[in-house]
Design a protein around this motif. Structure first.
Motif, PDB file in Angstrom:
ATOM      1  N   LEU A 161       0.776  -1.243   0.000  1.00 15.71           N
ATOM      2  CA  LEU A 161       0.000   0.000   0.000  1.00 15.71           C
ATOM      3  C   LEU A 161       0.810   1.299   0.000  1.00 15.71           C
ATOM      4  O   LEU A 161       0.401   2.275  -0.651  1.00 15.71           O
ATOM      5  N   PRO A 162       1.915   1.419   0.746  1.00 14.27           N
ATOM      6  CA  PRO A 162       2.535   2.740   0.945  1.00 14.27           C
ATOM      7  C   PRO A 162       2.790   3.542  -0.324  1.00 14.27           C
ATOM      8  O   PRO A 162       2.547   4.757  -0.350  1.00 14.27           O
ATOM      9  N   LEU A 163       3.261   2.898  -1.386  1.00 13.08           N
ATOM     10  CA  LEU A 163       3.589   3.652  -2.601  1.00 13.08           C
ATOM     11  C   LEU A 163       2.349   4.027  -3.410  1.00 13.08           C
ATOM     12  O   LEU A 163       2.452   4.770  -4.388  1.00 13.08           O
ATOM     13  N   HIS A 164       1.194   3.537  -3.005  1.00 11.05           N
ATOM     14  CA  HIS A 164      -0.064   3.949  -3.650  1.00 11.05           C
ATOM     15  C   HIS A 164      -0.704   5.135  -2.928  1.00 11.05           C
ATOM     16  O   HIS A 164      -1.779   5.588  -3.339  1.00 11.05           O
ATOM     17  N   PHE A 165      -0.076   5.615  -1.887  1.00 12.04           N
ATOM     18  CA  PHE A 165      -0.557   6.805  -1.190  1.00 12.04           C
ATOM     19  C   PHE A 165       0.114   8.037  -1.795  1.00 12.04           C
ATOM     20  O   PHE A 165       1.336   8.157  -1.800  1.00 12.04           O
ATOM     21  N   GLN A 166      -0.708   8.938  -2.297  1.00  4.22           N
ATOM     22  CA  GLN A 166      -0.223  10.193  -2.848  1.00  4.22           C
ATOM     23  C   GLN A 166      -0.330  11.287  -1.786  1.00  4.22           C
ATOM     24  O   GLN A 166      -1.233  11.248  -0.938  1.00  4.22           O
ATOM     25  N   PRO A 198       5.810  26.264   0.356  1.00  2.00           N
ATOM     26  CA  PRO A 198       6.488  25.107  -0.224  1.00  2.00           C
ATOM     27  C   PRO A 198       5.557  23.900  -0.224  1.00  2.00           C
ATOM     28  O   PRO A 198       4.867  23.632   0.760  1.00  2.00           O
ATOM     29  N   VAL A 199       5.505  23.197  -1.328  1.00  2.00           N
ATOM     30  CA  VAL A 199       4.694  21.993  -1.448  1.00  2.00           C
ATOM     31  C   VAL A 199       5.621  20.789  -1.404  1.00  2.00           C
ATOM     32  O   VAL A 199       6.584  20.712  -2.176  1.00  2.00           O
ATOM     33  N   LEU A 200       5.346  19.872  -0.511  1.00  4.14           N
ATOM     34  CA  LEU A 200       6.204  18.707  -0.318  1.00  4.14           C
ATOM     35  C   LEU A 200       5.421  17.428  -0.569  1.00  4.14           C
ATOM     36  O   LEU A 200       4.188  17.402  -0.548  1.00  4.14           O
ATOM     37  N   SER A 201       6.168  16.359  -0.794  1.00  6.32           N
ATOM     38  CA  SER A 201       5.586  15.036  -0.867  1.00  6.32           C
ATOM     39  C   SER A 201       6.645  14.041  -0.420  1.00  6.32           C
ATOM     40  O   SER A 201       7.811  14.389  -0.245  1.00  6.32           O
ATOM     41  N   LYS A 230      -4.698  13.958 -11.726  1.00  6.59           N
ATOM     42  CA  LYS A 230      -3.635  13.199 -12.397  1.00  6.59           C
ATOM     43  C   LYS A 230      -3.523  11.787 -11.836  1.00  6.59           C
ATOM     44  O   LYS A 230      -3.272  10.832 -12.576  1.00  6.59           O
ATOM     45  N   PHE A 231      -3.696  11.668 -10.525  1.00 10.15           N
ATOM     46  CA  PHE A 231      -3.645  10.366  -9.847  1.00 10.15           C
ATOM     47  C   PHE A 231      -4.953  10.184  -9.087  1.00 10.15           C
ATOM     48  O   PHE A 231      -5.019  10.424  -7.876  1.00 10.15           O
ATOM     49  N   PRO A 232      -6.016   9.775  -9.760  1.00  7.85           N
ATOM     50  CA  PRO A 232      -7.353   9.770  -9.143  1.00  7.85           C
ATOM     51  C   PRO A 232      -7.453   8.831  -7.940  1.00  7.85           C
ATOM     52  O   PRO A 232      -6.869   7.743  -7.937  1.00  7.85           O
ATOM     53  N   LYS A 291      -4.517   4.226  -7.768  1.00  9.83           N
ATOM     54  CA  LYS A 291      -4.071   3.015  -8.445  1.00  9.83           C
ATOM     55  C   LYS A 291      -2.599   3.133  -8.825  1.00  9.83           C
ATOM     56  O   LYS A 291      -1.842   2.166  -8.767  1.00  9.83           O
ATOM     57  N   GLU A 292      -2.197   4.363  -9.195  1.00 12.41           N
ATOM     58  CA  GLU A 292      -0.827   4.609  -9.625  1.00 12.41           C
ATOM     59  C   GLU A 292       0.119   4.679  -8.429  1.00 12.41           C
ATOM     60  O   GLU A 292      -0.281   5.048  -7.324  1.00 12.41           O
ATOM     61  N   ILE A 293       1.377   4.363  -8.678  1.00 10.75           N
ATOM     62  CA  ILE A 293       2.412   4.487  -7.663  1.00 10.75           C
ATOM     63  C   ILE A 293       2.922   5.916  -7.653  1.00 10.75           C
ATOM     64  O   ILE A 293       3.059   6.559  -8.701  1.00 10.75           O
ATOM     65  N   ARG A 294       3.210   6.452  -6.465  1.00 10.76           N
ATOM     66  CA  ARG A 294       3.656   7.822  -6.383  1.00 10.76           C
ATOM     67  C   ARG A 294       5.019   7.999  -7.028  1.00 10.76           C
ATOM     68  O   ARG A 294       5.854   7.094  -7.043  1.00 10.76           O
ATOM     69  N   CYS A 295       5.225   9.205  -7.552  1.00  8.51           N
ATOM     70  CA  CYS A 295       6.472   9.532  -8.232  1.00  8.51           C
ATOM     71  C   CYS A 295       7.396  10.303  -7.292  1.00  8.51           C
ATOM     72  O   CYS A 295       6.950  10.949  -6.350  1.00  8.51           O
TER      73      CYS A 295
END
Length: 296
Positions: A161-166, A198-201, A230-232, A291-295
């Motif tokens: 799951l972790p990489l599917h969290f945006q 600043p926007v972080l991720s 972009k990543f629904p 559904k997408e993996i975070r970038c």
């Protein structure tokens, strides 16, 4: 068959009533606050919303706060208590390995407890995030536990799951993150100038990264909504969560905008003191599952 035990350190930022109601074993981290030259240590174990608000009010009033990750002795004590009480299968969640070495300390402590209690079996999950990202993993583990999944089955699901969290994280003042070594001094200086937000991720390896800079919270909200297009958010079992550091009005505004677009009202919560110490007051962040993996 006995259910596995869900355990986490307090960087998951779970409210006390949820922890009690769902039998989550919580290992509280500690933080210190210095006021008028006096340093006092506290546990990250707030039980009332007003305590969270007061913490950020003190930060605004220039009270200095510092944290230290849960040490080996505290981990060992936490796991040993579970083992003494007859706990065997444990699923434990930690703050991102990209932010702290807590996961390695947890693994070593669990191995040492197992020497004394051979039936003790613990699997550690790297959240690759913190606060609500870690908390959402705990929520899912609780659902899986209550649905009768085994430790191994649940571990296989939550580690996917972790990489599917945006994420879109808007810090009000990057100097809090810079002091904790989460961002560079150069990023803090540039990001805090001229009213820029600043926007972080989180990156794929669980580090915090400044991904953009915008002027004002309204543009942060627009940025978040654009990224959600972009990543629904996934429709089935939709997960959307907004967290803030004593910026409830902004958080509610963002939640309303998300609800208007996606038809789902996000959960809104306030961040705990350990992560809040590094983020500082006035921040707003949103997490959602895609559904997408975070970038990076």
């Amino acid at each position: 068959m006995s259910k596995f035990i869900v355990s986490t350190d307090s960087t998951a930022d779970l409210y006390a009533d949820y922890v009690r109601a769902h039998d989550v074993r919580l290992a509280p981290l500690s933080f210190t606050m210095e006021k008028d030259g006096v340093v006092r240590e506290y546990l990250d174990a707030f039980t009332d919303y007003a305590q969270y608000v007061d913490f950020f009010v003190q930060l605004r009033n220039k009270v200095s706060a510092r944290t230290s990750m849960l040490n080996y002795e505290s981990h060992y004590s936490h796991f040993e208590k579970i083992a003494k009480d007859g706990g065997a299968d444990v699923l434990h969640f930690t703050i991102s390995s990209g932010l702290a070495s807590t996961i390695y300390v947890a693994r070593q402590a669990a191995e040492d407890v197992k020497k004394q209690y051979p039936a003790f079996r613990l699997k550690v999950v790297d959240s690759l995030a913190a606060t609500i990202g870690q908390g959402e993993l705990v929520y899912e583990a609780v659902r899986l536990r209550d649905a009768g999944k085994t430790l191994d089955e649940a571990y296989a699901i939550v580690t996917d799951l972790p990489l599917h969290f945006q994420y879109v994280i808007a810090a009000n003042d990057l100097f809090y993150l810079q002091r904790g070594g989460r961002v560079s001094a150069a990023s803090a200086i540039v990001g805090s100038a001229l009213g820029v937000k600043p926007v972080l991720s989180f990156t794929q390896d669980g580090k915090l990264s400044v991904i953009d800079k915008v002027r004002g919270m309204k543009r942060v909200f627009a940025y978040a909504l654009e990224k959600m297009e972009k990543f629904p958010p996934v429709e089935e079992g939709r997960v959307i969560h907004v967290v803030h550091t004593d910026a409830e009005k902004d958080a509610d505004e963002l939640a309303a905008m998300i609800e208007a677009r996606w038809g789902t009202r996000p959960e809104v919560s306030i961040m705990g003191p350990v992560i809040g110490t590094h983020v500082g007051p006035g921040a707003v962040a949103v997490l959602w599952k895609s559904k997408e993996i975070r970038c990076d």
